[in-house]
Motif scaffolding. Structure first.
Motif, short mmCIF file in Angstrom:
data_model
loop_
_atom_site.label_atom_id
_atom_site.label_comp_id
_atom_site.label_asym_id
_atom_site.label_seq_id
_atom_site.Cartn_x
_atom_site.Cartn_y
_atom_site.Cartn_z
N THR A 1 3.08 6.42 -6.41
CA THR A 1 2.58 6.83 -7.73
C THR A 1 1.35 7.72 -7.60
O THR A 1 1.01 8.45 -8.53
N GLU A 2 0.69 7.66 -6.46
CA GLU A 2 -0.54 8.43 -6.27
C GLU A 2 -0.28 9.83 -5.73
O GLU A 2 -1.05 10.75 -5.98
N ASP A 3 0.80 10.01 -5.00
CA ASP A 3 1.10 11.30 -4.37
C ASP A 3 2.55 11.67 -4.65
O ASP A 3 3.48 11.09 -4.08
N PRO A 4 2.79 12.66 -5.53
CA PRO A 4 4.16 13.04 -5.88
C PRO A 4 5.00 13.47 -4.67
O PRO A 4 6.21 13.20 -4.64
N ILE B 1 0.84 -1.21 0.00
CA ILE B 1 0.00 0.00 0.00
C ILE B 1 0.87 1.25 0.00
O ILE B 1 0.61 2.21 -0.73
N SER B 2 1.92 1.24 0.81
CA SER B 2 2.83 2.38 0.83
C SER B 2 3.54 2.55 -0.50
O SER B 2 3.73 3.67 -1.00
N GLU B 3 3.92 1.45 -1.10
CA GLU B 3 4.58 1.49 -2.42
C GLU B 3 3.65 2.10 -3.46
O GLU B 3 4.07 2.93 -4.28
N ALA B 4 2.38 1.73 -3.39
CA ALA B 4 1.40 2.25 -4.35
C ALA B 4 1.21 3.75 -4.18
O ALA B 4 0.95 4.48 -5.15
N SER B 5 1.35 4.24 -2.93
CA SER B 5 1.14 5.66 -2.68
C SER B 5 2.20 6.53 -3.36
O SER B 5 1.98 7.72 -3.58
#
Length: 460
Positions: free
Chosen positions: A242-245, A236-240
């Protein structure tokens, strides 16, 4: 007579002369109605958190006070300093003099850790420490003990970064700022060598901005140490990233810190993630901090820090908690104890959350929404409140005594030693001149009695 005309301006009292108060005043001045605004503050100085919260080595952020000063220059605005709401001036009386009140008092308290030993000597809130080094008169005598070798800063927001940075710098590095003189004298004697900045969750959940974080790595006097294992991210942290620069940039900076070879600088900043304080150790004063290692677990699509039972003791002599500001109730004003805010609907004060609106009472800033965002965030927040006020203006119960001199007479009758705009100009000029002589932005007057020495009764 219609309220909001040249003959009868809309009279508004703003309680709290910090950023939200000034943004509310600015929005009212730009609105369609004729207004007369009185800004009240319990201190003799305006600007609130900008003067007493922004780090002294961040002078660019403080430049916003130039805009606030223009607001004070407007003849439709008066400043009443050294007036405490609920003590020197009562809500019921203010309602006699004003058509509307706007509460913009911020969140002056702090959230406790709720762990054993938190009340030991040497355990302080970052709120207190920041106010001390920024020259707030309430904290001029705080005198933190910096003879200790190690300090723990609990939190991963910008305030925690500010506190860490100030502790890591030398007194000579801070001499060119507007830091309080008593803070320079104390920090000159600092024996602090290790500063532990602790966050209960991972690097992707840090609340600091990239600019603030990067500054830690640019300090001439301190190495920054990060354990590479703390930077191993869950899915989940890894995915964040790409979601939050900003999150991606923060992790990038932290990875760069972790890859560095320490240069052997006099001080060390240890950034530790997945670490929760569970006990402040010591008999009479802080002698250590027990910390539990956490792991992140997914619950309903979000990550929660869960203790693993694995602990370590950090040999610190001071603990500074920076886990959030908290609003404080005002006398006679509704307050939501759980959220620590004044309940409201689009800035209109309500008796309780979702309850009946109290006509003529409004709220803006942190005491409205909680301590979130940066200084600029309060501009849109205040504008929303002012829109609500202006929509309500035709139906507001008019003040019984709208004469501008009525409130002045009331304060004088109560023996309130209020100060006005002219006094602030004198104090401001004195501080700037003293700073100029030392090559600094200003030298702050930090004692209330000294601030009041040249008090006059003129409001203009």
């Amino acid at each position: 007579m219609n309220i909001g005309t040249a003959e009868r301006p809309l009279r508004v009292a703003i309680i709290g002369a910090g950023p939200s108060g000034f943004f509310a005043a600015e929005a009212l001045l730009k609105g369609p109605l004729e207004v007369a605004i009185d800004l009240f503050d319990r201190l003799p100085t305006p600007f609130g958190l900008v003067r007493y919260g922004v780090a002294p080595d961040h002078q660019k952020i403080k430049s916003v006070t130039r805009l606030y000063q223009k607001t004070l220059d407007d003849p439709r605005v008066r400043f009443f300093g050294h007036v405490t709401f609920g003590k020197d001036v009562l809500k019921e009386e203010l309602r006699r003099f004003y058509d509307a009140l706007i509460y913009t008092v911020g969140a002056p308290s702090d959230r406790p850790l709720g762990i054993p030993g938190e009340s030991l000597r040497g355990s302080l809130s970052a709120t207190e420490f920041v106010a001390w080094y920024n020259g707030h008169p309430d904290f001029a005598d705080l005198d933190p003990d910096v003879s200790v070798g190690s300090v723990a800063v609990i939190g991963m927001g910008n305030v925690a970064v500010d506190v860490t940075r100030i502790l890591a710098k030398t007194a000579d590095e801070l001499r060119h700022t507007d830091i309080a003189d008593h803070a320079i004298e104390t920090l000159q004697r600092s024996a602090v060598r290790d500063i532990y900045m602790l966050g209960r969750r991972g690097p992707a959940q840090g609340k600091f901005t990239t600019k603030e974080l990067r500054e830690l790595g640019e300090l001439a006097n301190a190495d920054v140490l990060v354990d590479p294992q703390d930077l191993e991210l869950d899915p989940i942290s890894e995915a964040s990233l790409t979601e939050d620069p900003m999150v991606a940039k923060n992790v990038e900076v932290l990875r760069e810190f972790a890859a560095r070879t320490p240069a052997g600088k006099p001080r060390r900043i240890h950034i530790k993630f997945l670490s929760s304080p569970v006990e402040v150790l010591g008999l009479e004063r802080v002698e250590g901090l027990r910390v539990e290692k956490n792991e992140l677990r997914e619950r309903g699509g979000t990550l929660t820090a869960v203790g693993t039972g694995q602990t370590e003791v950090l040999p610190v002599g001071m603990v500074l908690r920076s886990v959030g500001y908290r609003g404080v109730a005002l006398p006679g004003v509704p307050f939501d104890e759980r959220r620590a805010v004044i309940p409201n609907a689009l800035g209109r004060v309500t008796q309780e959350a979702g309850g009946e609106v109290l006509p003529g009472e409004y709220v803006a800033g942190w005491i409205k929404r909680g301590p979130t965002g940066v200084i600029g965030t309060n501009k849109a927040d205040a504008a929303e409140t002012v829109r609500s006020l202006l929509e309500d203006a035709p139906q507001l119960p008019p003040a019984a005594e709208p004469d501008p001199d009525a409130v002045t007479r009331y304060l004088e009758a109560r023996g309130v030693a209020f100060v006005g705009f002219d006094h602030w100009l004198e104090l401001n000029a004195y501080e700037l001149e003293a700073g100029k002589a030392q090559g600094r932005p200003r030298v702050k007057v930090t004692r209330l009695e000294q601030m009041l020495q040249r008090r006059g009764k003129a409001l203009r």
